[in-house]
Design a protein around this motif. Structure first.
Motif, PDB file in Angstrom:
ATOM      1  N   ASP A  11      22.959  26.993 -14.180  1.00  0.00           N
ATOM      2  CA  ASP A  11      21.753  27.330 -15.113  1.00  0.00           C
ATOM      3  C   ASP A  11      20.343  27.364 -14.293  1.00  0.00           C
ATOM      4  O   ASP A  11      20.060  26.566 -13.405  1.00  0.00           O
ATOM      5  N   GLN A  12      19.279  28.336 -14.661  1.00  0.00           N
ATOM      6  CA  GLN A  12      18.141  28.341 -13.885  1.00  0.00           C
ATOM      7  C   GLN A  12      17.404  27.070 -14.198  1.00  0.00           C
ATOM      8  O   GLN A  12      16.592  26.707 -13.370  1.00  0.00           O
ATOM      9  N   LEU A  13      17.483  26.481 -15.471  1.00  0.00           N
ATOM     10  CA  LEU A  13      16.707  25.370 -15.889  1.00  0.00           C
ATOM     11  C   LEU A  13      17.380  24.168 -15.613  1.00  0.00           C
ATOM     12  O   LEU A  13      18.467  23.964 -16.041  1.00  0.00           O
ATOM     13  N   LEU A  14      16.715  23.303 -14.689  1.00  0.00           N
ATOM     14  CA  LEU A  14      17.550  21.893 -14.403  1.00  0.00           C
ATOM     15  C   LEU A  14      17.863  21.008 -15.464  1.00  0.00           C
ATOM     16  O   LEU A  14      18.727  20.370 -15.526  1.00  0.00           O
ATOM     17  N   SER A  15      16.940  21.312 -16.734  1.00  0.00           N
ATOM     18  CA  SER A  15      17.376  20.267 -17.503  1.00  0.00           C
ATOM     19  C   SER A  15      18.446  20.737 -18.380  1.00  0.00           C
ATOM     20  O   SER A  15      19.072  19.922 -19.328  1.00  0.00           O
ATOM     21  N   ASP A  48      11.623  16.499 -17.832  1.00  0.00           N
ATOM     22  CA  ASP A  48      10.559  15.682 -18.151  1.00  0.00           C
ATOM     23  C   ASP A  48      10.341  14.623 -17.189  1.00  0.00           C
ATOM     24  O   ASP A  48      10.622  13.249 -17.308  1.00  0.00           O
ATOM     25  N   GLU A  49       9.882  14.952 -16.028  1.00  0.00           N
ATOM     26  CA  GLU A  49       9.555  14.155 -14.895  1.00  0.00           C
ATOM     27  C   GLU A  49       8.215  14.105 -14.339  1.00  0.00           C
ATOM     28  O   GLU A  49       7.694  15.649 -14.505  1.00  0.00           O
ATOM     29  N   SER A  50       7.581  13.258 -13.523  1.00  0.00           N
ATOM     30  CA  SER A  50       6.471  13.555 -12.880  1.00  0.00           C
ATOM     31  C   SER A  50       6.584  14.836 -11.633  1.00  0.00           C
ATOM     32  O   SER A  50       7.633  15.015 -11.348  1.00  0.00           O
TER      33      SER A  50
END
Length: 634
Positions: free
Chosen positions: A624-628, A551-553
């Motif tokens: 993990d593929q998703l940075l979050s 959740d970043e720009s």
């Protein structure tokens, strides 16, 4: 501490042989005798290190009390490790024993037998009720480990080769590709800045690092590696991205060694320091060793794969048809007790991964031929890793006799890299080799580190009794080549990071080779509605692709990708979903604040990436593929 107190008619000893932890002694200390003596056999234990001064106090009191009871005026302080299986470090033991000697000497005539030596001794026990006593001395509970007064340390184990290296008379030259051997002091280095830095480093003999080179900050920021405070200095921790890079480099170098004909083997991590063959070799290798004790045997941790492979060669049946015979091992790890001031980041470590290949050759002509082939192999390996000929300096170290007999061959080594090389020449052979080259990377703080190396060894076939059966059916000694095709794996990473840092200082965009980049493609969805499309794109890419779904720009995500040196960054939004084409920022073609953006399809991006990495090892994404969903390691 364990004490065995023997009231004796006499005690006498004579030293026979030093162990690796022996204290240095004068000639007069090598024999000793006391008549009418109380002999205190002493084993200093590991728990004594908690409070050595309290142990000394209690030991002196116990020994003095026993001496008074048997009316002995003479006391022999005798180190005797066999009383315990839980010994202290040699440094603490020697300090404790010397302090006991010092304090007892106030009231008694005291002699002390030397620590760390095999000794023959004779003792005549008197045989009365108090003539044999045992005591156990414990440190004070809750002791703070206060030091005892300084009274000397066990001498560091330094090989004869290291001592020779420090005193060897070297003649320094610069060899140019035209075959001219110039006196180094007379050669103009103004057009060879990097060689000049390397020469200064060699001449200064200063290996101590006064400030951290750039790669230390980079290895942390890129989450590759860091210092491990829970271990000895020079032993590192590697995070998933760093482990991936190491693994890829290891596989690449082993594959190239296999293509060169080397058989992969595995040998033990530790060896008996008093094995007669190994002990002689230790003194011929210019490195400091880690030593440990196991079941009362002094062991050392390997600093290379040489002895393991040589012991294997000794037991093999080898024909001239098998030559050149090559074996390779990836030592995870090799251990060298480098000095603390030299330890920094990945540049110089005490535990490192070394690809170590050895080649048995029929004779010197075959060895020289192999040396030339392996020299070229090392250039090619470093080049494909991402370290070019312009990035390193060549050092050739040899005896004068070998140079005189092989001038044309040595000149060809300089011609191969097409630039001047540094030559160190000796009138006398100090080491086991007659010829050696190193490719040395010079970093941002002008410190040099050796990468690839090959040596022609003329001693160890004899030392290890290695033979092959020649064409006449006779046992013949081979010539041995030592080769590390890339140098330590950690140093390759260090060199790539330092090179990138120097590129950045010159206004270039820093980058790692695509095949080694932990993430090769970063996909950035503009909004949550684009996440599924980003996942679909990632699934169709045949490379290490991840997705910044945090959740970043978008701007911050792009900057973060730049900070991670991601080779290809793809931003996906409505246009990409509609057209199916990608807007790709190609880092290798970009300039600072001038990103190179190219529109291409997923297939075209795949083709572009695989044109760069097709013949190099590949592994999947280690996170993990998703940075979050990723943890932060720093």
């Amino acid at each position: 501490m364990k004490l065995l107190l023997i009231h004796s008619d006499y005690i006498e000893y004579e030293v026979k042989k030093s162990t690796p932890v022996a204290e240095e002694i004068e000639e007069s200390f090598k024999t000793g005798r006391l008549d009418e003596a109380l002999t205190a056999f002493i084993a200093v234990e590991s728990r004594d290190e908690e409070s050595p001064s309290s142990v000394v106090e209690k030991a002196v009191s116990s020994i003095a009390e026993a001496a008074s009871q048997v009316k002995a005026e003479n006391i022999m302080v005798y180190p005797y490790a066999h009383l315990s299986s839980d010994l202290s470090s040699p440094k603490v033991a020697v300090s404790v024993l010397k302090e006991i000697e010092k304090r007892l000497s106030v009231d008694f005539n005291v002699k002390r037998a030397p620590f760390g030596w095999y000794k023959a001794f004779s003792i005549s026990c008197k045989g009365h009720p108090l003539s044999e006593l045992s005591r156990t001395v414990h440190p004070e509970e809750g002791g703070k480990g206060e030091p005892i007064p300084e009274c000397g340390e066990v001498q560091e184990i330094v090989s004869e080769a290291l001592k020779a290296e420090s005193t060897a008379k070297s003649y320094w030259h610069v060899l140019t590709p035209d075959g001219e051997l110039h006196d180094m002091k007379e050669f103009d280095l103004s057009d060879h800045a990097n060689l000049g830095k390397f020469v200064d480093y060699e001449m200064s003999k200063s290996r101590t690092v006064e400030k951290a080179p750039p790669h230390v900050e980079l290895m942390r920021r890129l989450e590759l590696a860091d210092y491990e405070p829970g271990s000895d200095s020079g032993n590192m921790r590697y995070y998933p991205k760093g482990r991936l890079m190491k693994s890829l480099l290891e596989r690449f170098v082993l594959d190239e060694s296999s293509l060169a004909g080397a058989m992969e083997v595995e040998t033990p991590l530790m060896y008996d320091m008093n094995h007669p063959t190994l002990k002689k070799y230790l003194d011929r290798f210019p490195a400091r060793q880690y030593s440990i004790e196991s079941d009362k045997r002094q062991m050392f941790l390997r600093f290379a794969a040489c002895f393991g492979q040589f012991l294997m060669n000794h037991d093999m049946t080898i024909s001239h048809r098998n030559l050149p015979l090559k074996m390779v091992e990836l030592t995870r790890y090799s251990f060298r007790k480098e000095q603390r001031g030299e330890l920094v980041g990945l540049r110089r470590l005490r535990a490192f991964t070394m690809p170590d290949m050895h080649t048995l050759c029929a004779d010197m002509d075959a060895a020289v031929e192999q040396f030339g082939e392996q020299y070229s192999m090392c250039i090619d390996i470093l080049n494909r890793i991402g370290i070019r000929v312009d990035d390193f300096e060549v050092a050739i170290r040899l005896t004068r006799d070998f140079y005189e007999q092989n001038r044309d061959f040595i000149t060809e080594l300089a011609r191969k890299v097409n630039k001047p090389v540094l030559v160190e020449m000796w009138d006398t052979r100090f080491f086991y080799f007659v010829l050696k080259f190193e490719f040395n990377f010079v970093d941002a703080i002008n410190k040099a580190s050796a990468l690839s190396t090959v040596q022609i060894d003329v001693e160890n076939a004899e030392r290890y009794d290695i033979n092959y059966i020649d064409t006449n059916g006779e046992a013949t000694r081979p010539i041995i080549l030592h080769c590390s095709p890339s140098g330590a794996i950690e140093r390759c990473i260090y060199s790539l990071l330092e090179k990138a840092a120097m590129d950045a200082d010159e206004g270039k965009v820093p980058i790692l080779p695509t095949w080694l980049s932990p993430t090769q493609v970063r996909i950035i969805p503009i909004g949550t509605q684009h996440l599924e499309f980003a996942k679909d794109v990632a699934s169709r890419l045949d490379c290490r692709a991840d997705i910044d779904d945090r959740d970043e720009s978008v701007g911050k995500k792009i900057r973060n990708a730049g900070m991670e040196w991601i080779p290809y960054v793809v931003v996906v939004g409505d246009n990409e979903m509609e057209s199916g084409n990608l807007n790709v920022t190609v880092r290798a073609e970009s300039e600072p604040k001038k990103p190179m953006k190219v529109e291409m399809s997923v297939d075209e991006l795949n083709q572009k990436i695989w044109s760069e990495i097709a013949d190099m090892p590949f592994q999947r994404l280690p996170l993990d593929q998703l940075l979050s969903r990723r943890p932060k390691f720093l």
